[in-house]
Enzyme design. Structure first.
Site, PDB file in Angstrom:
ATOM      1  CG  ASN A  23      -1.996  -1.061   1.065  1.00 29.38           C
ATOM      2  OD1 ASN A  23      -2.699  -1.109   0.063  1.00 29.38           O
ATOM      3  ND2 ASN A  23      -2.103  -1.938   2.045  1.00 29.38           N
TER       4      ASN A  23
ATOM      5  CB  ALA B 229       1.562   2.106  12.594  1.00 33.36           C
TER       6      ALA B 229
ATOM      7  CG  HIS C 178      26.020   9.393   3.195  1.00 31.68           C
ATOM      8  ND1 HIS C 178      26.450   9.687   1.929  1.00 31.68           N
ATOM      9  CD2 HIS C 178      24.790   9.941   3.310  1.00 31.68           C
ATOM     10  CE1 HIS C 178      25.523  10.386   1.308  1.00 31.68           C
ATOM     11  NE2 HIS C 178      24.498  10.547   2.121  1.00 31.68           N
TER      12      HIS C 178
ATOM     13  CE  LYS D 225      15.357  -1.936  21.926  1.00 37.49           C
ATOM     14  NZ  LYS D 225      16.617  -2.317  21.398  1.00 37.49           N
TER      15      LYS D 225
END
Length: 184
Positions: free
Chosen positions: A57, A132, A86, A152
């Site tokens: 999605n 989320a 980097h 976690k």
């Protein structure tokens, strides 16, 4: 009549978008297995390997590391996989012109909520759920439920239930096993 035309237009527009997004992903990735469902703009790299019954999605993959996405993967909107960064230990400060590339491996039956970020070098096990807004910086074991920044493990799925559903072939496919649940 006008409402019917509006609904028809919306269905055509959504179907066209899925077709376009799906075609773009299929052309860009290293390999995929059908079916895949690309519901919103999704960016993959030539080092992306996609399993079957994958639902996106809105996923964006950045970098040159290899990304393997297992079967029955589902992700919410605005998820990111970042496989390159980097080199901050190079010959210049704050970083030099070289990059470090790390792979990401996603197991089968993984579900990511909206706006999840997964960094290179991470392996996510089978049956994992990521909350989320989480940032995954280290490996997550199979059947874990994890969240936060950094993510976690805070819970584990009921593994006997998970493997029972798996053995019975009860895998969510587009439009199947959707049922309204009442919490009364």
């Amino acid at each position: 009549m006008i409402e019917l035309l509006k609904k028809l237009y919306k269905k055509i527009r959504v179907s066209s978008a899925r077709l376009i997004y799906g075609t773009m992903v299929k052309r860009k990735c290293a390999s995929y297995q059908s079916p895949i469902w690309i519901n919103k703009r999704t960016k993959v790299t030539p080092n992306t390997y996609i399993g079957k019954n994958v639902h996106s999605n809105g996923l964006r993959i950045f970098g040159k590391g290899r990304v393997e996405i297992g079967d029955n993967f589902h992700c919410g909107t605005e998820c990111q996989f970042i496989t390159s960064y980097h080199n901050y230990e190079g010959v210049a400060l704050p970083y030099d012109t070289t990059y470090i590339h790390k792979n990401i491996s996603i197991g089968n039956n993984v579900w990511l909520g909206n706006r999840v970020i997964i960094l290179g070098g991470v392996k996510i096990g089978e049956g994992v759920i990521i909350q989320a807004g989480s940032v995954v910086t280290s490996d997550i074991p199979s059947c874990a439920i994890a969240g936060g920044h950094p993510a976690k493990v805070f819970k584990t799925r009921n593994q006997s239930h998970y493997y029972k559903l798996l053995s019975e072939g009860k895998i969510q496919q587009y439009g199947k096993y959707r049922k309204k649940i009442s919490y009364d």
